[in-house]
Design a protein around this motif. Structure first.
Motif, PDB file in Angstrom:
ATOM      1  N   ARG A  71      74.269  27.129  43.745  1.00 16.03           N
ATOM      2  CA  ARG A  71      73.243  27.125  44.797  1.00 16.03           C
ATOM      3  C   ARG A  71      72.419  28.406  44.810  1.00 16.03           C
ATOM      4  N   ILE A  76      69.598  28.496  37.415  1.00 16.26           N
ATOM      5  CA  ILE A  76      69.410  27.089  37.736  1.00 16.26           C
ATOM      6  C   ILE A  76      68.106  26.870  38.488  1.00 16.26           C
ATOM      7  N   ALA A  77      67.905  27.690  39.514  1.00 21.73           N
ATOM      8  CA  ALA A  77      66.678  27.532  40.294  1.00 21.73           C
ATOM      9  C   ALA A  77      65.452  27.678  39.398  1.00 21.73           C
ATOM     10  N   PHE A  80      65.014  24.858  36.877  1.00 14.44           N
ATOM     11  CA  PHE A  80      64.693  23.598  37.534  1.00 14.44           C
ATOM     12  C   PHE A  80      63.191  23.451  37.739  1.00 14.44           C
ATOM     13  N   GLN A  81      62.513  24.563  37.813  1.00 13.82           N
ATOM     14  CA  GLN A  81      61.075  24.492  38.047  1.00 13.82           C
ATOM     15  C   GLN A  81      60.268  24.588  36.762  1.00 13.82           C
ATOM     16  N   ARG A  82      60.956  24.811  35.666  1.00 14.86           N
ATOM     17  CA  ARG A  82      60.242  25.052  34.416  1.00 14.86           C
ATOM     18  C   ARG A  82      60.518  23.981  33.377  1.00 14.86           C
ATOM     19  N   PHE A  83      59.654  23.954  32.402  1.00 15.81           N
ATOM     20  CA  PHE A  83      59.909  23.121  31.236  1.00 15.81           C
ATOM     21  C   PHE A  83      60.298  24.019  30.059  1.00 15.81           C
ATOM     22  N   HIS A  84      59.638  25.136  29.988  1.00 14.61           N
ATOM     23  CA  HIS A  84      59.936  26.125  28.957  1.00 14.61           C
ATOM     24  C   HIS A  84      61.373  26.618  29.035  1.00 14.61           C
ATOM     25  N   PRO A  85      61.962  26.901  27.907  1.00 10.85           N
ATOM     26  CA  PRO A  85      63.170  27.723  27.912  1.00 10.85           C
ATOM     27  C   PRO A  85      62.827  29.066  28.530  1.00 10.85           C
ATOM     28  N   ILE A 119      67.080  20.880  30.369  1.00 12.90           N
ATOM     29  CA  ILE A 119      67.035  19.579  29.715  1.00 12.90           C
ATOM     30  C   ILE A 119      67.103  18.521  30.800  1.00 12.90           C
ATOM     31  N   ARG A 120      66.261  17.535  30.663  1.00 12.62           N
ATOM     32  CA  ARG A 120      66.238  16.472  31.669  1.00 12.62           C
ATOM     33  C   ARG A 120      66.400  15.109  31.031  1.00 12.62           C
ATOM     34  N   SER A 233      64.759  12.103  42.940  1.00  9.81           N
ATOM     35  CA  SER A 233      65.635  12.730  41.953  1.00  9.81           C
ATOM     36  C   SER A 233      65.837  11.810  40.755  1.00  9.81           C
ATOM     37  N   VAL A 238      56.813  10.213  42.159  1.00 13.02           N
ATOM     38  CA  VAL A 238      56.388  11.590  41.885  1.00 13.02           C
ATOM     39  C   VAL A 238      55.510  12.042  43.033  1.00 13.02           C
ATOM     40  N   VAL A 239      55.835  13.149  43.616  1.00  8.86           N
ATOM     41  CA  VAL A 239      55.022  13.646  44.718  1.00  8.86           C
ATOM     42  C   VAL A 239      54.481  15.025  44.381  1.00  8.86           C
TER      43      VAL A 239
ATOM     44  N   SER B  46      53.591   8.187  37.673  1.00 12.11           N
ATOM     45  CA  SER B  46      53.973   6.895  38.247  1.00 12.11           C
ATOM     46  C   SER B  46      52.942   6.409  39.249  1.00 12.11           C
ATOM     47  N   ARG B 120      60.703  14.872  29.564  1.00 14.29           N
ATOM     48  CA  ARG B 120      60.693  15.038  31.026  1.00 14.29           C
ATOM     49  C   ARG B 120      60.528  16.496  31.402  1.00 14.29           C
ATOM     50  N   PRO B 122      59.566  19.286  34.982  1.00 15.29           N
ATOM     51  CA  PRO B 122      59.910  19.480  36.391  1.00 15.29           C
ATOM     52  C   PRO B 122      59.191  18.459  37.269  1.00 15.29           C
ATOM     53  N   ARG B 160      54.752  21.038  26.567  1.00 14.95           N
ATOM     54  CA  ARG B 160      54.504  22.407  27.049  1.00 14.95           C
ATOM     55  C   ARG B 160      53.047  22.622  27.326  1.00 14.95           C
ATOM     56  N   LEU B 163      51.628  20.601  30.249  1.00 12.68           N
ATOM     57  CA  LEU B 163      51.987  21.184  31.540  1.00 12.68           C
ATOM     58  C   LEU B 163      51.158  22.433  31.804  1.00 12.68           C
ATOM     59  N   MET B 232      62.668  19.460  47.458  1.00 13.38           N
ATOM     60  CA  MET B 232      63.173  18.965  46.177  1.00 13.38           C
ATOM     61  C   MET B 232      62.167  19.198  45.069  1.00 13.38           C
ATOM     62  N   GLY B 235      62.038  22.513  43.772  1.00 17.74           N
ATOM     63  CA  GLY B 235      63.272  23.032  43.189  1.00 17.74           C
ATOM     64  C   GLY B 235      64.041  23.947  44.121  1.00 17.74           C
TER      65      GLY B 235
END
Lengths: 239, 239
Positions: A71, A76-77, A80-85, A119-120, A233, A238-239, B46, B120, B122, B160, B163, B232, B235
């Motif tokens: 948490r 993690i945080a 979770f918001q990124r796509f990049h490593p 990874i998602r 989730s 998608v919002v 979506s 996929r 964020p 990448r 985004l 959510m 993130g």
DNA sequence: TTTCAACTCCCCAGAAACAGCGAGGGCGGA
DNA sequence: TCCGCCCTCGCTGTTTCTGGGGAGTTGAAA
């Protein structure tokens, strides 16, 4: 750090893996191959229920789980918001909890450097693949620069296997929502009240309610907020 | 199909891309490099709002968008449920709409073979990277077998850039939530009622309400459901 | 052809959430 | 030291959501 890593061999080994325990062994082999301190695959799940494999000490892993560190873990945080490593240095460590967490991690043998790949998967599945080491910034940057592509692929293959070995987590595959249900969930997630949603969709409020209930049922949700959260989730809206 | 593809060169070109139009050019270069009929990157939103680039004919792309084919396209439906890249042959073409769609696609020059990689990001972002060609099954299998790893990486790099070029779709920064607010939002997202959340956190329901209102304010949300949705998608909570 | 899922509409009563008011103690940064 | 944020608790009334019924049409799949 030696750079004689045979990527193809690694990926083939991963592909050939047939059991969870073997993944653990592969993290160790990878750690040695890359000559780094730690390799960790970490599936981050809903309710804090977690799963993964890697070379962190058992003490640290247990402590992490017990204290619900996921948490406050900035890795993690951030991922979770990124796509990049992402290199750990580029994360936000400003909060007190974060710094305390980092101090703890160091004490338990986690390296001062880290590189994590988000990874998602389907249904909102989310995991991290992390390489961690103890060295100076320049060395680390050279390492990540050189291996980032390989690591992305390895992360991808790890997640494949994890998904394969955890079919129990798939039955969450709820039935898809109907278009109207998606509309309803989306607008609710955008903050509209039921009356507004009904008006926007040009239907009666009662009809709307049927959709919400239907969606709630399909998603196994306890109430509207829960349904919206699950729909999000699982990537249904998608919002 | 020639196999003299310089992966590193491709990825570097992708990395150096600075505008949307250039991505289009890269799909064409890739098509030629791989000697296939089509290369397509397709961001699937979506809400039906879509965007992408690739070598399909303008007619097909327009028709696809106009008739909302993304709703019946088995490639999208199939990839949405999978993590693995998938050969089109392995998808479900049983429904009438699917077969009609495939016939249409062939008429507009899409190959009879296809290989699509789900990607996929964020906030439930979802995209496809597709290679399509006209050939027999054996040839196609050999091709996908040989290049799947490269294609995964290329897909990753395409996403990448996509985004990067769509900053408006990136999560906006908002003030962080306090630990108690995170707890409240998390439990609400798990379907707990306010009474249950208050009990779980061992606080009065009134206190809980203050957290919810505070979180709602910080997130600029109109109601609780909205606040949970925003937390959510940014993130701030992981459910 | 039949079946089934999706879409549309209606009433009502109880439970839950929302909105606005206020109050006090604690902890960390400027 | 003071300011601001966080945590905690209280009251009242209004609005909204939830859950229990039932019913008709359409269109696509088996």
């Amino acid at each position: 750090m030696v750079n004689t890593v045979n990527l193809n061999q690694i990926l083939e080994d991963l592909d050939a893996t047939s059991a969870l325990e073997e993944l653990q062994g592969i993290t160790e082999a990878l750690r040695d191959a890359f000559s780094v301190d730690h390799i960790v695959y970490h599936w981050v799940d809903s309710a804090g229920d977690q799963y993964g494999c890697g070379t962190y000490s058992d003490e640290w892993r247990d402590r992490y789980l017990e204290l619900n560190y996921h948490r406050i873990d900035p890795v993690i945080a951030g991922c979770f918001q990124r796509f990049h490593p992402v290199d750990w240095k580029r994360l936000d460590w400003s909060s007190k909890a974060s710094r305390h967490f980092f101090g703890e991690a160091l004490k338990y043998g986690v390296g001062n450097q880290g590189f994590s790949i988000p990874i998602r998967g389907p249904n909102g599945q989310f995991a991290l693949f992390t390489v961690s080491h103890n060295c100076d910034d320049a060395t680390w940057e050279a390492f990540t620069e050189e291996h980032s592509r390989d690591l992305i692929l390895i992360a991808h293959y790890f997640n494949r296997k994890a998904l394969e070995f955890e079919p129990n987590r798939q039955p969450e595959q709820s039935r898809a929502l109907s278009p109207r249900e998606v509309d309803a969930m989306t607008l609710l997630a955008m903050g509209y009240s039921r009356a507004q949603v009904a008006e926007t969709l040009s239907i009666s409020e009662h009809t709307l309610r049927v959709y919400i209930e239907s969606a709630r049922f399909k998603l196994g949700a306890l109430n509207t907020t829960h349904a919206v959260a699950r729909a999000m989730s699982r990537g249904l809206i998608v919002v």
